[in-house]
Design a protein around this motif. Structure first.
Motif, PDB file in Angstrom:
ATOM      1  N   THR A 269      12.810  88.341  33.758  1.00 17.42           N
ATOM      2  CA  THR A 269      12.471  86.925  33.927  1.00 17.42           C
ATOM      3  C   THR A 269      13.689  86.040  33.751  1.00 17.42           C
ATOM      4  O   THR A 269      13.948  85.138  34.571  1.00 17.42           O
ATOM      5  CB  THR A 269      11.390  86.520  32.918  1.00 17.42           C
ATOM      6  OG1 THR A 269      10.213  87.303  33.143  1.00 17.42           O
ATOM      7  CG2 THR A 269      11.050  85.050  33.040  1.00 17.42           C
ATOM      8  N   TRP A 270      14.457  86.269  32.691  1.00 14.38           N
ATOM      9  CA  TRP A 270      15.590  85.388  32.409  1.00 14.38           C
ATOM     10  C   TRP A 270      16.735  85.586  33.394  1.00 14.38           C
ATOM     11  O   TRP A 270      17.368  84.616  33.809  1.00 14.38           O
ATOM     12  CB  TRP A 270      16.066  85.586  30.971  1.00 14.38           C
ATOM     13  CG  TRP A 270      15.285  84.717  30.020  1.00 14.38           C
ATOM     14  CD1 TRP A 270      14.459  83.692  30.354  1.00 14.38           C
ATOM     15  CD2 TRP A 270      15.266  84.794  28.595  1.00 14.38           C
ATOM     16  NE1 TRP A 270      13.925  83.121  29.219  1.00 14.38           N
ATOM     17  CE2 TRP A 270      14.398  83.777  28.138  1.00 14.38           C
ATOM     18  CE3 TRP A 270      15.894  85.619  27.670  1.00 14.38           C
ATOM     19  CZ2 TRP A 270      14.151  83.563  26.788  1.00 14.38           C
ATOM     20  CZ3 TRP A 270      15.640  85.407  26.313  1.00 14.38           C
ATOM     21  CH2 TRP A 270      14.777  84.394  25.876  1.00 14.38           C
ATOM     22  N   TRP A 443       9.713  75.753  38.689  1.00 11.36           N
ATOM     23  CA  TRP A 443       9.014  76.821  37.976  1.00 11.36           C
ATOM     24  C   TRP A 443       9.855  78.095  37.905  1.00 11.36           C
ATOM     25  O   TRP A 443       9.898  78.765  36.864  1.00 11.36           O
ATOM     26  CB  TRP A 443       7.670  77.097  38.651  1.00 11.36           C
ATOM     27  CG  TRP A 443       6.738  75.948  38.518  1.00 11.36           C
ATOM     28  CD1 TRP A 443       6.376  75.053  39.486  1.00 11.36           C
ATOM     29  CD2 TRP A 443       6.075  75.533  37.328  1.00 11.36           C
ATOM     30  NE1 TRP A 443       5.533  74.119  38.973  1.00 11.36           N
ATOM     31  CE2 TRP A 443       5.317  74.375  37.652  1.00 11.36           C
ATOM     32  CE3 TRP A 443       6.036  76.016  36.018  1.00 11.36           C
ATOM     33  CZ2 TRP A 443       4.532  73.705  36.714  1.00 11.36           C
ATOM     34  CZ3 TRP A 443       5.259  75.352  35.075  1.00 11.36           C
ATOM     35  CH2 TRP A 443       4.525  74.218  35.435  1.00 11.36           C
ATOM     36  N   PHE A 447      11.312  76.491  34.188  1.00 10.28           N
ATOM     37  CA  PHE A 447      10.264  77.023  33.308  1.00 10.28           C
ATOM     38  C   PHE A 447      10.581  78.436  32.843  1.00 10.28           C
ATOM     39  O   PHE A 447      10.555  78.735  31.646  1.00 10.28           O
ATOM     40  CB  PHE A 447       8.915  76.988  34.014  1.00 10.28           C
ATOM     41  CG  PHE A 447       7.843  77.724  33.250  1.00 10.28           C
ATOM     42  CD1 PHE A 447       7.432  77.275  32.006  1.00 10.28           C
ATOM     43  CD2 PHE A 447       7.270  78.875  33.765  1.00 10.28           C
ATOM     44  CE1 PHE A 447       6.461  77.964  31.285  1.00 10.28           C
ATOM     45  CE2 PHE A 447       6.302  79.565  33.062  1.00 10.28           C
ATOM     46  CZ  PHE A 447       5.895  79.109  31.818  1.00 10.28           C
ATOM     47  N   LEU A 448      10.892  79.326  33.785  1.00 14.82           N
ATOM     48  CA  LEU A 448      11.126  80.721  33.404  1.00 14.82           C
ATOM     49  C   LEU A 448      12.366  80.878  32.545  1.00 14.82           C
ATOM     50  O   LEU A 448      12.436  81.790  31.717  1.00 14.82           O
ATOM     51  CB  LEU A 448      11.255  81.595  34.661  1.00 14.82           C
ATOM     52  CG  LEU A 448       9.994  81.782  35.500  1.00 14.82           C
ATOM     53  CD1 LEU A 448      10.286  82.690  36.686  1.00 14.82           C
ATOM     54  CD2 LEU A 448       8.848  82.351  34.665  1.00 14.82           C
ATOM     55  N   SER A 450      13.892  78.405  30.451  1.00 14.22           N
ATOM     56  CA  SER A 450      13.941  77.724  29.152  1.00 14.22           C
ATOM     57  C   SER A 450      12.579  77.307  28.608  1.00 14.22           C
ATOM     58  O   SER A 450      12.524  76.600  27.614  1.00 14.22           O
ATOM     59  CB  SER A 450      14.857  76.488  29.243  1.00 14.22           C
ATOM     60  OG  SER A 450      14.420  75.623  30.267  1.00 14.22           O
ATOM     61  N   TRP A 451      11.510  77.719  29.261  1.00 16.26           N
ATOM     62  CA  TRP A 451      10.167  77.415  28.774  1.00 16.26           C
ATOM     63  C   TRP A 451      10.055  75.936  28.423  1.00 16.26           C
ATOM     64  O   TRP A 451       9.714  75.556  27.299  1.00 16.26           O
ATOM     65  CB  TRP A 451       9.834  78.275  27.556  1.00 16.26           C
ATOM     66  CG  TRP A 451       9.885  79.742  27.811  1.00 16.26           C
ATOM     67  CD1 TRP A 451      10.194  80.369  28.989  1.00 16.26           C
ATOM     68  CD2 TRP A 451       9.622  80.786  26.882  1.00 16.26           C
ATOM     69  NE1 TRP A 451      10.152  81.732  28.839  1.00 16.26           N
ATOM     70  CE2 TRP A 451       9.802  82.020  27.557  1.00 16.26           C
ATOM     71  CE3 TRP A 451       9.270  80.796  25.542  1.00 16.26           C
ATOM     72  CZ2 TRP A 451       9.631  83.248  26.935  1.00 16.26           C
ATOM     73  CZ3 TRP A 451       9.090  82.011  24.915  1.00 16.26           C
ATOM     74  CH2 TRP A 451       9.264  83.221  25.600  1.00 16.26           C
ATOM     75  N   ASP A 452      10.320  75.112  29.413  1.00 16.31           N
ATOM     76  CA  ASP A 452      10.475  73.682  29.151  1.00 16.31           C
ATOM     77  C   ASP A 452       9.230  72.859  29.455  1.00 16.31           C
ATOM     78  O   ASP A 452       9.338  71.675  29.805  1.00 16.31           O
ATOM     79  CB  ASP A 452      11.661  73.133  29.943  1.00 16.31           C
ATOM     80  CG  ASP A 452      11.480  73.303  31.449  1.00 16.31           C
ATOM     81  OD1 ASP A 452      10.528  73.984  31.871  1.00 16.31           O
ATOM     82  OD2 ASP A 452      12.287  72.735  32.208  1.00 16.31           O
ATOM     83  N   LEU A 456       5.361  72.873  24.957  1.00 17.88           N
ATOM     84  CA  LEU A 456       6.190  73.864  24.270  1.00 17.88           C
ATOM     85  C   LEU A 456       7.393  73.194  23.612  1.00 17.88           C
ATOM     86  O   LEU A 456       7.751  73.522  22.473  1.00 17.88           O
ATOM     87  CB  LEU A 456       6.655  74.932  25.263  1.00 17.88           C
ATOM     88  CG  LEU A 456       5.564  75.800  25.890  1.00 17.88           C
ATOM     89  CD1 LEU A 456       6.163  76.768  26.906  1.00 17.88           C
ATOM     90  CD2 LEU A 456       4.804  76.564  24.828  1.00 17.88           C
ATOM     91  N   TRP A 463       9.162  76.826  19.147  1.00 17.56           N
ATOM     92  CA  TRP A 463       9.850  77.134  20.401  1.00 17.56           C
ATOM     93  C   TRP A 463      11.194  77.794  20.096  1.00 17.56           C
ATOM     94  O   TRP A 463      11.557  78.805  20.714  1.00 17.56           O
ATOM     95  CB  TRP A 463      10.038  75.846  21.190  1.00 17.56           C
ATOM     96  CG  TRP A 463      10.806  75.999  22.473  1.00 17.56           C
ATOM     97  CD1 TRP A 463      10.302  76.338  23.691  1.00 17.56           C
ATOM     98  CD2 TRP A 463      12.222  75.788  22.651  1.00 17.56           C
ATOM     99  NE1 TRP A 463      11.324  76.370  24.628  1.00 17.56           N
ATOM    100  CE2 TRP A 463      12.497  76.028  24.020  1.00 17.56           C
ATOM    101  CE3 TRP A 463      13.262  75.421  21.808  1.00 17.56           C
ATOM    102  CZ2 TRP A 463      13.787  75.914  24.544  1.00 17.56           C
ATOM    103  CZ3 TRP A 463      14.546  75.306  22.337  1.00 17.56           C
ATOM    104  CH2 TRP A 463      14.795  75.552  23.681  1.00 17.56           C
ATOM    105  N   MET A 467      12.348  81.637  21.145  1.00 20.74           N
ATOM    106  CA  MET A 467      13.495  81.838  22.030  1.00 20.74           C
ATOM    107  C   MET A 467      14.569  82.691  21.363  1.00 20.74           C
ATOM    108  O   MET A 467      15.181  83.565  21.999  1.00 20.74           O
ATOM    109  CB  MET A 467      14.079  80.481  22.433  1.00 20.74           C
ATOM    110  CG  MET A 467      13.157  79.627  23.287  1.00 20.74           C
ATOM    111  SD  MET A 467      12.893  80.270  24.955  1.00 20.74           S
ATOM    112  CE  MET A 467      14.386  79.723  25.765  1.00 20.74           C
TER     113      MET A 467
END
Length: 492
Positions: A269-270, A443, A447-448, A450-452, A456, A463, A467
């Motif tokens: 993902t990252w 997205w 999103f993927l 930094s889960w922003d 969150l 958070w 992380m």
């Protein structure tokens, strides 16, 4: 087939495990220390109040702008403590430029000398001694494309406790970047590593984008192949003779297998979302028709046609707001000024004798917005709180340099690309455009990576903990891969 899969993962790991470890480690650093910048809030805080200076009329100052250039923005600000007009320009080939004019004399700024840079630095940090270093086109802390208008950049070293390095524009003489020693040192372990800036500024500079894209693509392939190998090597039914679900008894191999199963999806993902940040092969370029900003404004920005002067705004605002910058604008043919104070607060001045506005009425903005596109407006909304496409980030983050104010007007057009436009009612400016591709990138990258999502980001420090823990897992996966790679290379 399995053998080729194992070989692919093995040799990709030998080649990339160090890069993977650096990406996981530097990502944690970037959570707290960003790439050096000068935010809008910082810049305004260091500007003096304009007061009521005897500046030359706007039309007279505009004579310094080349006749073939189209004026795209007009601002009255201060540089080295003196008022200065700055005209943003756009050539026939869409080349951006900036023309600086001394607001007291009307003379065009021809050259920014070392002494000018020192004066600007002293005005920016009056309590610190300044030492001129040199002029550079680009260095480790000035790769941002936002600085292109100001190159070459004068570097001035300040003798303050933070050992601040200031970058001064050769176009305006203004400070445009601030980098403290702490930021510079941490960035060698943060953004400089994460974005592989060791490949920029040298003989590989032109290939930097391709290097990052193809290393990221190879990293995705490494993580995917490793996840598949890890699942193939795991005993879902029964156990190996050792009594374990994994065939590996040697500790490093065992930990690599287990951490891959636990954090392999996260690694995919990252690394994938990092690849998406580079807009590979321009897949997220907007394919919608450009917004007709001239029609939205009701005409071009022609300084000679403005009757409103800086003195009009300063007089109208007396006792209400201490302006540090003034900008000239048009909305549906109506001329107005926007004054900004040191805290980022703004007021709209429409003319002598008219009370300043805090924000434009929504119907007035919508009347202008319908001229932005040939497509009809499908939906409008006024955002009173942040959502998944418009939200604020910390100043040090990549997208945290400008304040995201509320309320905000969102206009959705019924074109094939389903374009959204964001309009700031405090200034009347269009501050964002998103079509289908750009919303998809939001997205796949933001999103993927930094889960922003606002909920969150509002859940800190949970958070941060999540992380950091996941980054440690990725670092464990990469570190064990490095050990295995070194062993493999020794064996040959």
């Amino acid at each position: 087939m399995k053998r080729y899969l194992y070989l692919l993962h093995r040799w990709l790991g030998v080649s990339l495990c160090l890069f993977m470890a650096l990406w996981f480690f530097s990502g944690v650093v970037m959570m707290y220390v960003g790439y050096p910048k000068l935010t809008v809030a910082q810049r305004l805080a260091h500007l003096p109040d304009l007061g009521n200076p005897a500046v030359v009329p706007l039309a007279l100052a505009a004579r310094a702008v080349p006749p073939e250039a189209n004026v795209s923005s007009i601002t009255l600000t201060s540089v080295a403590g003196k008022p200065q007009y700055q005209f943003g320009t756009l050539s026939a080939t869409r080349q951006r430029g900036i023309v600086a004019v001394d607001a007291l004399s009307g003379a065009k700024l021809q050259r920014v000398s070392a002494d000018d840079a020192l004066r600007a630095a002293h005005a920016f940090m009056p309590d610190a001694a300044a030492q001129y270093r040199d002029a550079v086109n680009e260095d480790s802390w000035s790769h941002s494309r936002s600085l292109d208008l100001h190159r070459p950049l004068h570097r001035v070293q300040m003798d303050d406790p933070a050992h601040t390095l200031l970058y001064v524009s050769s176009a305006t003489g203004d400070v445009v970047r601030v980098a403290t020693r702490s930021e510079r040192l941490w960035n060698f372990a943060g953004a400089w590593l994460h974005w592989l800036y060791m490949f920029r500024g040298g003989p590989l500079d032109g290939a930097w984008t391709g290097i990052v894209i193809y290393l990221s693509l190879a990293g995705v392939l490494l993580a995917v192949s490793g996840s598949v190998v890890g699942l193939l090597r795991w005993r879902f039914r029964g156990r190996f003779r050792s009594g374990s679900k994994t065939p590996y008894r040697e500790p490093v191999m065992r930990w690599h297998h287990l951490s891959g199963l636990l954090f392999g999806t996260l690694a995919i993902t990252w690394i994938f979302s990092g690849l998406m940040s580079m807009n590979p092969w321009k897949m997220f370029n907007a394919d919608a028709a450009p917004l007709d900003r001239t029609a939205y404004a009701g005409g071009t920005l022609q300084p000679a046609q403005f009757q409103l002067q800086a003195s009009d705004a300063l007089s109208a605002l007396r006792g209400d707001l201490q302006a540090r910058e003034i900008g000239w604008h048009r909305l549906a043919g109506q001329a107005y000024l926007v004054a900004t104070d040191g805290n980022g607060r703004t007021r709209i001045v429409r003319g002598a004798g008219q009370a300043p506005l805090d924000i434009f009425p929504t119907p007035q903005l919508l009347d202008a917005a319908q001229h932005l596109s040939a497509a009809p407006i499908a939906e409008t909304s006024v955002l009173e709180r942040y959502d998944n496409y418009y939200y604020d980030r910390d100043n040090h983050t990549m997208m945290g340099d400008a304040a995201r104010r509320l309320p905000l007007l969102r206009v959705k057009f019924a074109d094939a690309q389903q374009t959204w436009v964001h309009i700031d009612p405090y200034s009347g400016n269009v501050v964002g455009q998103l079509d289908q591709r750009q919303r998809l990138q939001r997205w796949l990258f933001s999103f993927l990576h930094s889960w922003d999502l606002p909920p969150l980001l509002a859940s800190r420090p949970l958070w941060d903990i999540a992380m950091i823990l996941f980054s440690i897992g990725g670092l464990l996966l990469s570190a064990t891969g490095i050990v295995i790679a070194v062993r493999r290379c020794r064996v040959g």
